[in-house]
Design a protein around this motif. Sequence first.
Motif, PDB file in Angstrom:
ATOM      1  N   GLU A 121       0.829  -1.213   0.000  1.00 48.56           N
ATOM      2  CA  GLU A 121       0.000   0.000   0.000  1.00 48.56           C
ATOM      3  C   GLU A 121       0.863   1.263   0.000  1.00 48.56           C
ATOM      4  O   GLU A 121       0.612   2.202  -0.749  1.00 48.56           O
ATOM      5  CB  GLU A 121      -0.908   0.021   1.236  1.00 48.56           C
ATOM      6  CG  GLU A 121      -2.108  -0.900   1.095  1.00 48.56           C
ATOM      7  CD  GLU A 121      -2.842  -1.100   2.412  1.00 48.56           C
ATOM      8  OE1 GLU A 121      -3.760  -1.926   2.418  1.00 48.56           O
ATOM      9  OE2 GLU A 121      -2.471  -0.444   3.428  1.00 48.56           O
ATOM     10  N   ARG A 147       1.281   4.144  -2.931  1.00 48.75           N
ATOM     11  CA  ARG A 147       1.031   5.541  -2.609  1.00 48.75           C
ATOM     12  C   ARG A 147       2.215   6.422  -3.007  1.00 48.75           C
ATOM     13  O   ARG A 147       2.048   7.504  -3.576  1.00 48.75           O
ATOM     14  CB  ARG A 147       0.771   5.650  -1.122  1.00 48.75           C
ATOM     15  CG  ARG A 147       0.460   7.030  -0.698  1.00 48.75           C
ATOM     16  CD  ARG A 147      -0.072   7.034   0.707  1.00 48.75           C
ATOM     17  NE  ARG A 147      -0.528   8.381   0.989  1.00 48.75           N
ATOM     18  CZ  ARG A 147      -1.711   8.630   1.492  1.00 48.75           C
ATOM     19  NH1 ARG A 147      -2.529   7.661   1.726  1.00 48.75           N
ATOM     20  NH2 ARG A 147      -2.049   9.860   1.759  1.00 48.75           N
ATOM     21  N   ARG A 168       2.336   9.414  -5.693  1.00 45.97           N
ATOM     22  CA  ARG A 168       2.741  10.745  -5.258  1.00 45.97           C
ATOM     23  C   ARG A 168       3.858  11.314  -6.134  1.00 45.97           C
ATOM     24  O   ARG A 168       3.913  12.507  -6.388  1.00 45.97           O
ATOM     25  CB  ARG A 168       3.234  10.698  -3.798  1.00 45.97           C
ATOM     26  CG  ARG A 168       2.144  10.714  -2.768  1.00 45.97           C
ATOM     27  CD  ARG A 168       1.685  12.139  -2.580  1.00 45.97           C
ATOM     28  NE  ARG A 168       0.425  12.271  -1.862  1.00 45.97           N
ATOM     29  CZ  ARG A 168       0.282  12.230  -0.545  1.00 45.97           C
ATOM     30  NH1 ARG A 168       1.320  12.007   0.219  1.00 45.97           N
ATOM     31  NH2 ARG A 168      -0.892  12.413   0.002  1.00 45.97           N
TER      32      ARG A 168
END
Length: 319
Positions: A114, A118, A122
């Motif tokens: 996860e 992310r 980003r």
Amino acid sequence: MTTGIQVEGLVKRYGDHTAVDGVDLTVPAGTVLGLLGPNGAGKTTTVRMLATLVKPDAGRATVLGYDVVTQAQQVRQLIGLTGQFAAVDADLSGRDNLYLIGRLLDMPRRRARERVDRMLERFGLTDAATKLVRDYSGGMRRRLDLAACLLGSPRVIYLDEPTTGLDPHSRNGLWATVRELVADGSTVLLTTQYMEEAEALADSLVVMRNGGIIASGTVAELAGRVGGRTLLLTTASPDDAGELAAGLRAQLPGHQPDQDGDQVRLPLAHDEDLAAALQAVAAATVTVTAVDTRVPTLDEVFITLTGAATDAEPERSQA
Ligand SMILES: Nc1ncnc2c1ncn2[C@@H]1O[C@H](COP(=O)(O)OP(=O)(O)OP(=O)(O)O)[C@@H](O)[C@H]1O
Ligand SMILES: [Mg+2]
């Protein structure tokens, strides 16, 4: 107040040149300190001493209470330092590299997956996630480096000009990630040449020049040192502006209105001067079409304090 980074009288000499000349810093835990200064001011050298990469010649520095010289090993475990991530394997994909780092940091598989997704998102690396790092462009390598540095949510983060050359999406991704980590209690030391970045992220600022600190405070405090508000009055024509400036000069002794095209700028040393200035404007024979006030920009503050434009020197020394 828990202290994140504490620096007292830090000195670094290279031959007979003193790169850092007695620097004191206090960065409360969970805050961002912006370190500004023209090229060669000693910012990177300061960061490198705090990162245990360079030994100070004098002074003392602690990171979350650990001494950067005598407890360097503990300090290294706490910090995330960009630009130093040698552990990226060029023969693995970006995703595999990050996942490996997550697992090395003891993240459970699912949490690692996860967090990696992310960070890839980003830093604009989602599409390139499965590509081998050796085929990455320079900018992609830098973004991967930032993602790798921040993946494990380090409690202390050094960012030395992190967004130089970064595209806007990745810049925003970095800012968002840093804000999140700070909200969770991380302490950040940020050097930047971009005043916008300092204003966006830093709780307080320190301005260095020639190895020493020449100013410190919040953005508002530094702006206040350079000057207060400026009243901007727009008229219909340069002639009108000239007439208005002359009228204000006569009515407001001690003030220095300045004409610029169809505008008059009136610097106000104190906010209390604003009411008197507006009365004088109302009494003027000239029609004023717009009234505005502005505070000094951080750029103006920087130039006034250091006597240097932020991009005045072409030479760049990067960490
Ligand atoms: N390894 C070194 N050997 C000799 N001199 C050095 C070394 N590292 C830095 N210096 C000198 O120390 C001074 C401070 O350099 P430093 O890199 O800390 O500045 P900086 O504020 O990070 O500048 P920039 O904005 O260009 O990154 C400079 O005069 C530089 O030439
Ligand atoms: Mg530098």
